[in-house]
Design a protein around this motif. Structure first.
Motif, short mmCIF file in Angstrom:
data_model
loop_
_atom_site.label_atom_id
_atom_site.label_comp_id
_atom_site.label_asym_id
_atom_site.label_seq_id
_atom_site.Cartn_x
_atom_site.Cartn_y
_atom_site.Cartn_z
N THR A 24 0.83 -1.21 0.00
CA THR A 24 0.00 0.00 0.00
C THR A 24 0.86 1.25 0.00
OG1 THR A 24 -1.68 -1.21 1.27
CG2 THR A 24 -1.93 1.17 1.12
N GLN A 25 1.98 1.23 0.70
CA GLN A 25 2.89 2.37 0.68
C GLN A 25 3.38 2.65 -0.74
OE1 GLN A 25 5.94 1.31 3.52
NE2 GLN A 25 4.99 2.48 5.16
N GLU A 26 3.69 1.60 -1.47
CA GLU A 26 4.13 1.78 -2.85
C GLU A 26 3.03 2.38 -3.71
OE1 GLU A 26 5.31 -2.14 -3.88
OE2 GLU A 26 7.22 -2.07 -2.79
N GLU A 27 1.78 1.96 -3.46
CA GLU A 27 0.65 2.51 -4.21
C GLU A 27 0.42 3.98 -3.84
OE1 GLU A 27 -2.40 2.39 -7.04
OE2 GLU A 27 -0.76 1.00 -6.60
N VAL A 28 0.63 4.33 -2.59
CA VAL A 28 0.50 5.72 -2.15
C VAL A 28 1.51 6.60 -2.89
CG1 VAL A 28 0.97 7.28 -0.22
CG2 VAL A 28 -0.51 5.29 0.11
N VAL A 29 2.75 6.14 -2.99
CA VAL A 29 3.78 6.90 -3.70
C VAL A 29 3.40 7.08 -5.16
CG1 VAL A 29 6.17 6.87 -4.51
CG2 VAL A 29 5.64 6.22 -2.15
N LYS A 59 5.35 10.87 4.91
CA LYS A 59 6.65 11.00 5.58
C LYS A 59 7.34 9.64 5.68
CE LYS A 59 8.68 13.02 9.75
NZ LYS A 59 8.38 13.67 11.06
N LEU A 60 6.57 8.58 5.96
CA LEU A 60 7.15 7.24 6.07
C LEU A 60 7.63 6.71 4.72
CD1 LEU A 60 4.81 5.41 8.61
CD2 LEU A 60 7.10 6.32 9.00
N THR A 61 6.96 7.13 3.64
CA THR A 61 7.35 6.65 2.32
C THR A 61 8.50 7.47 1.73
OG1 THR A 61 5.75 8.10 1.19
CG2 THR A 61 5.00 5.89 1.80
N PRO A 70 4.61 20.04 2.09
CA PRO A 70 5.08 19.39 3.33
C PRO A 70 4.89 20.24 4.57
CG PRO A 70 6.65 19.07 1.55
CD PRO A 70 5.66 20.07 1.06
N ARG A 71 5.17 21.55 4.46
CA ARG A 71 5.01 22.43 5.62
C ARG A 71 3.53 22.58 5.97
NH1 ARG A 71 8.34 25.85 8.16
NH2 ARG A 71 9.94 25.52 6.59
N GLN A 72 2.66 22.67 4.96
CA GLN A 72 1.23 22.79 5.22
C GLN A 72 0.69 21.54 5.92
OE1 GLN A 72 0.08 23.56 1.16
NE2 GLN A 72 -0.16 25.76 1.53
N LEU A 73 1.12 20.37 5.45
CA LEU A 73 0.69 19.12 6.08
C LEU A 73 1.20 19.03 7.51
CD1 LEU A 73 1.11 16.48 3.23
CD2 LEU A 73 -1.00 17.03 4.44
N GLN A 74 2.44 19.41 7.72
CA GLN A 74 3.00 19.38 9.07
C GLN A 74 2.25 20.33 9.99
OE1 GLN A 74 7.02 20.85 9.62
NE2 GLN A 74 7.44 19.26 11.13
N SER A 75 1.86 21.49 9.47
CA SER A 75 1.12 22.46 10.27
C SER A 75 -0.24 21.90 10.69
CB SER A 75 0.92 23.76 9.48
OG SER A 75 2.17 24.37 9.20
N LEU A 76 -0.92 21.20 9.78
CA LEU A 76 -2.20 20.59 10.12
C LEU A 76 -2.02 19.52 11.20
CD1 LEU A 76 -3.77 20.22 6.55
CD2 LEU A 76 -4.52 21.77 8.37
#
Length: 345
Positions: A24-29, A59-61, A70-76
């Motif tokens: 699933t991680q590969e599909e997410v990428v 982040k894990l992938t 990335p900054r917007q996601l981290q802020s959320l």
């Protein structure tokens, strides 16, 4: 609608899991690499309550979205984490105060999921804090919240108490966070077509931690059923965080859930897992333990109900618009129908 943009919503559906397999991680990428409108993805992720999970899984992938995503996601993520830390601290104080009055509520949904499924207060956004008490303890619990500084309204008659499954929300701003607590005497709205109450002498269910304090909810089978029944209604739109809750809980408690009891007493759980599997794959161990099979993919997967009373006819200013409203009311999407009525696939 989940079908307005296939690629972004497919990405969010895959990320609506507390944990991902390598496949699933590969599909997410793969899907993330094809996203063009990240602004829409972030907006939809926040609406569906999965923005922190999207941040976590990307982040894990090691996938690097274009700046400033990335900054917007981290802020959320950070915003939800801080808000939940405040809510959980306040919840622990409320549980202690209620315990001093011999009121031991069942804590519904979010706090248990954060402790036992997500293990990170930032990954599972919360809104209201829902506490289920015996009906005779509902007003005393509400009055106690008033004593603790919450703005509360107390029903003056038994009719007003019983006309809804919970009392008016108790609200208070604490450290810049809007904390809302709802005292329930039934875990379900009358519109759900199910009832789940608790008696004062009932034994505790699952135990979990709230900011260092022991709390209790239902037994595993009841909790899973409650998650499934709560996730569908004609009065609110389906949110992907509920899929993450259901699948994540089933996966976490796979070996302790009495699946035979679920099959006999809560078949709605099985139908829910089958329709969610059409949205994004449910882990094979969960399918095997529950005995869920998917024989046919329904039409309009992920498309929610948009008729009355969610929308009103007066909102349409043309004959064609009113015709569409009528069709949405009398002919909802097949996926939603199977989801709502527990017929599975």
């Amino acid at each position: 609608s989940l079908h307005d943009e296939v690629s972004p919503h497919s990405l969010l559906a895959l990320c609506a899991r507390s944990r991902l397999t390598t496949t699933t991680q590969e599909e997410v990428v793969k899907l993330a690499a094809g996203v063009r409108d990240w602004t829409r993805v972030l907006a939809c992720a926040e609406i569906h309550g999965v923005a922190p999970l999207l941040y976590h899984h990307l982040k894990l992938t090691n996938f690097d979205p274009p700046a400033p995503v990335p900054r917007q996601l981290q802020s959320l993520y950070v915003r939800h984490r801080r808000a939940n830390e405040v809510r959980l601290r306040v919840l622990a104080e409320v549980l202690a105060a209620l315990g001093d009055r011999d009121i031991r509520p069942r804590v519904l949904k979010g706090p248990l999921l954060i402790d036992r499924v997500y293990s990170d207060p930032g990954l599972r956004p919360m809104g209201d804090l829902d506490l289920l008490v015996p009906v005779e303890q509902a007003i005393p619990a509400q009055l106690l919240l008033g004593d603790m500084g919450f703005s509360v309204r107390v029903p003056h008659t038994e009719h007003r108490l019983l006309r809804h499954h919970h009392l008016s929300p108790a609200v208070k701003w604490i450290d810049g966070v809007h904390v809302v607590i709802e005292i329930h005497h039934n875990a379900f709205s009358p519109f759900v077509g199910a009832s789940l109450q608790v008696q004062a002498e009932a034994e505790d269910g699952m135990a979990f931690n709230v900011n260092g304090r022991r709390a209790s909810s239902f037994a595993e089978e009841e909790f899973l059923w409650h998650l499934c029944r709560h996730s569908v209604s004609i009065r609110h739109q389906f949110r992907m965080i509920w899929a993450a809750d259901i699948v994540g809980f089933a996966e976490t408690f796979l070996s302790t859930i009495d699946w035979k009891q679920v099959q006999q007493r809560y078949p709605f759980v099985l139908s829910t897992l089958s329709v969610l599997h059409c949205l994004a794959p449910v882990p094979e161990p969960v399918l095997a333990a529950s005995g869920v099979t998917v024989s046919r993919i329904p039409r309009d997967v992920g498309k929610g109900y948009r008729g009355w009373p969610w929308e009103r006819a007066r909102g349409w200013d043309s004959l064609g618009g009113r015709g569409r409203f009528l069709r949405r009311t009398v002919s909802p999407p097949e996926w939603w129908l199977r989801f709502s009525y527990g017929t599975g696939t």
